[in-house]
Design an enzyme around this catalytic site. Structure first.
Site, PDB file in Angstrom:
ATOM      1  N   THR A  49      48.052  60.215  24.585  1.00 32.80           N
ATOM      2  CA  THR A  49      48.757  61.323  23.963  1.00 32.80           C
ATOM      3  C   THR A  49      49.580  60.723  22.829  1.00 32.80           C
ATOM      4  OG1 THR A  49      50.612  61.028  25.472  1.00 32.80           O
ATOM      5  CG2 THR A  49      48.992  62.692  26.083  1.00 32.80           C
ATOM      6  N   LYS A  95      54.462  61.156  23.942  1.00 39.31           N
ATOM      7  CA  LYS A  95      55.337  60.596  24.999  1.00 39.31           C
ATOM      8  C   LYS A  95      56.088  59.405  24.398  1.00 39.31           C
ATOM      9  CE  LYS A  95      51.770  61.936  28.285  1.00 39.31           C
ATOM     10  NZ  LYS A  95      51.970  63.074  29.137  1.00 39.31           N
TER      11      LYS A  95
HETATM   12  N1  PLP Z   1      46.867  61.256  30.711  1.00 36.06           N
HETATM   13  C1  PLP Z   1      48.007  60.850  31.281  1.00 36.06           C
HETATM   14  C2  PLP Z   1      48.080  59.471  31.860  1.00 36.06           C
HETATM   15  C3  PLP Z   1      49.115  61.699  31.344  1.00 36.06           C
HETATM   16  O1  PLP Z   1      50.242  61.305  31.939  1.00 36.06           O
HETATM   17  C4  PLP Z   1      49.002  62.999  30.782  1.00 36.06           C
HETATM   18  C5  PLP Z   1      50.124  63.967  30.793  1.00 36.06           C
HETATM   19  O2  PLP Z   1      50.983  64.026  31.548  1.00 36.06           O
HETATM   20  C6  PLP Z   1      47.790  63.373  30.212  1.00 36.06           C
HETATM   21  C7  PLP Z   1      46.741  62.485  30.184  1.00 36.06           C
HETATM   22  C8  PLP Z   1      47.581  64.761  29.675  1.00 36.06           C
HETATM   23  O3  PLP Z   1      48.232  64.980  28.498  1.00 36.06           O
HETATM   24  P1  PLP Z   1      48.384  66.467  27.906  1.00 36.06           P
HETATM   25  O4  PLP Z   1      49.415  67.147  28.692  1.00 36.06           O
HETATM   26  O5  PLP Z   1      48.729  66.255  26.469  1.00 36.06           O
HETATM   27  O6  PLP Z   1      47.031  67.113  28.033  1.00 36.06           O
END
Ligand code: PLP
Length: 490
Positions: free
Chosen positions: A282, A285
């Site tokens: 992402t 974060k």
């Molecule tokens: N991958 C990981 C490791 C995550 O912690 C998150 C979100 O919390 C995501 C993917 C998904 O991201 P998004 O909410 O932008 O779809």
């Protein structure tokens, strides 16, 4: 440790007129739907006045935020840079190419794809690109020979069969993995035969021998590494060795710790990008960009990843790709390294603060940006602890801990993250104070009862006066480190 760099950087943005820009924007919005303008103002006030410790959140810079509010939002641009299914995409081409270039340079990746709308979308693009790249089917052979029109119903049947029978090995949700890593309720747990690796029941740490043994037995097509709630670093060189031994593709989801990779806190074997065939992340974060996703890949996977749209994505969000370019440009500045180091140093200080006050931490501490607190020693569920903390102005989220007896809804853990408050300029001593305030709330909170008088897993009772005292002590720190210093709304 340098005190925060980002507020200083941001103040330069304000002096260039961010306050005026937001005032103008809010009055334009208010003329159409005043309640949205009001909620937007209130959101800033609320974020300014609480301790934001949600590990997946941050505060993007005004430059990044402002970039999202433009006419790029109106533009369709399906396809790839220079090869669109829509006309007049020359400016989208510019910003998408910039976002990809910054991502390649920042992470040292051969290839970057800036279109995913979110982390989940980035993972979907990665899965499908791996399937397309690695599963040899008669269908694909024909596709590659450009004989698509000759495909028979039997070819499609074969494709469904072969694509649908692939295996994925990922980190278990309660060990800190993400639901897109093969968890049943997510499509990844339905489209793949999936198995999970956990953490050591004694130490809470990843055991690479166990991962290797599972991989040898299960022989996955995809080995997924990466996490949402594991408070430790991962050795990606070892994960790649395991993947190579069993002929798997290594996919690393660095959504949480991309900022620590960008800021060179994670280097060598802890930097996933050189080891993973495909890396997803992402951008919002620890990387501190707009809400969105990115896929980085080795050359071999580039053309498959490039088909993300239309394979699983709709038209790219051009305004967000533009904001990714801005945020990635920020992350390439030397100051971002100081920021990333501060994130990790602050997490250590928070963990030490908890340990000194007798709290129980999963794995005993941290060496990334996450601290996972087992709240069962306070007699609370994660749900109760989360609500009590919120009452006191401490914003966190409840999270499962390994072998959690309370399941994924009530949970037994609270996950803390340091990226957001580090952006505000909080340092080690403030994070120690945060630990003190959290412990004050939890040790003065008891489970409540249901209407029928039974013990509740959701409601709680806090000693009177505690929430107010914690809010007052937080306010001192928050005032010292204002969010968006210099940004004043009329
Ligand atoms: N991958 C990981 C490791 C995550 O912690 C998150 C979100 O919390 C995501 C993917 C998904 O991201 P998004 O909410 O932008 O779809």
């Amino acid at each position: 440790m340098s005190d925060a760099f980002t507020p200083e950087m941001d103040s330069q943005n304000y002096s260039q007129g961010a306050s005026a820009a937001y005032d103008a924007a809010l009055s334009v919005i208010a003329a159409v739907e005043p309640r949205v303008a009001e909620a937007t103002r209130k959101e800033l006030a609320d974020q300014r006045s609480s301790l934001k410790l949600i590990a997946s959140e941050n505060y993007a810079s005004p430059a990044t935020l402002l970039t999202m509010g433009t006419w790029f939002s109106d533009k369709y641009a399906e396809g790839t840079v220079g090869h669109r299914f829509y006309a007049a995409c020359q400016n989208v081409d510019t910003v998408e190419a910039l976002a990809a270039e910054h991502a390649r340079e920042l992470f040292g990746a051969p290839y970057a794809y800036a279109q995913p709308h979110s982390g989940i979308d980035a993972n979907l693009v990665a899965f499908w690109s791996i399937l397309a790249n690695r599963v040899e089917t008669p269908f694909l052979a024909k596709m590659k020979a450009k004989n698509v029109n000759e495909l028979t119903e039997g070819d499609w049947e074969q494709l469904r069969h072969e694509f649908g029978n692939q295996r994925l090995l990922g980190m278990a949700l309660d060990a800190g993995g993400h639901l897109t890593h093969g968890f049943r309720p997510n499509i990844s747990g339905k489209m793949f035969h999936q198995q999970q690796y956990g953490t050591d029941p004694e130490t809470g740490l990843l055991d690479y021998d166990v991962v290797a043994a599972k991989a040898r037995e299960f022989k996955p097509l995809v080995l997924v590494a990466g996490y949402s709630a594991y408070p430790r670093r991962v050795n990606f060189a070892k994960m790649r060795e395991i993947a190579d031994e069993v002929g798997a593709v290594l996919m690393v989801d660095m959504a949480h710790f991309a900022g620590l990779v960008a800021g060179k806190v994670f280097t060598g074997d802890e930097d996933p990008v050189p080891f993973a065939h495909v890396t997803t992340t992402t951008t919002h974060k620890s990387l501190r960009g707009p809400r969105g996703g990115l896929v980085l890949a080795q050359e071999e996977f580039a053309s498959d990843v490039d088909r993300g749209c239309p394979m699983v994505l709709g038209g790219p969000l051009s305004h967000v790709m533009a904001a990714k370019a801005v945020a990635l440009a920020e992350a390439r500045q030397p100051a971002f390294r100081a920021y990333a180091q501060n994130i990790a140093d602050n997490a250590k200080s928070l963990a030490e603060g908890f340990n000194r006050r007798g709290a129980r931490l999963v794995t005993g501490g941290t060496d990334n940006h996450i601290v996972l607190l087992d709240v069962s020693s306070y007699g609370l569920t994660g749900r109760q602890a989360e609500s009590a903390l919120l009452d006191a102005g401490v914003v966190t989220n409840r999270n499962s801990i390994p072998q959690d007896p309370n399941g994924a809804w009530y949970t037994s853990g609270i996950r803390f993250g340091t990226p957001a408050l580090t952006t505000r300029g909080f340092g080690a001593s403030e994070f120690d104070k945060v630990a003190e305030l959290v412990v004050k709330v939890l040790s003065n909170t008891k489970p409540g009862t249901t209407k029928a008088g039974a013990s509740s897993k959701a409601s709680y009772v806090m000693e009177p006066g505690i929430a107010d005292r914690v809010r007052a002590e937080s306010a001192e720190m928050l005032d010292k480190h204002p969010l968006y210093p210099g940004l004043e709304l009329a």
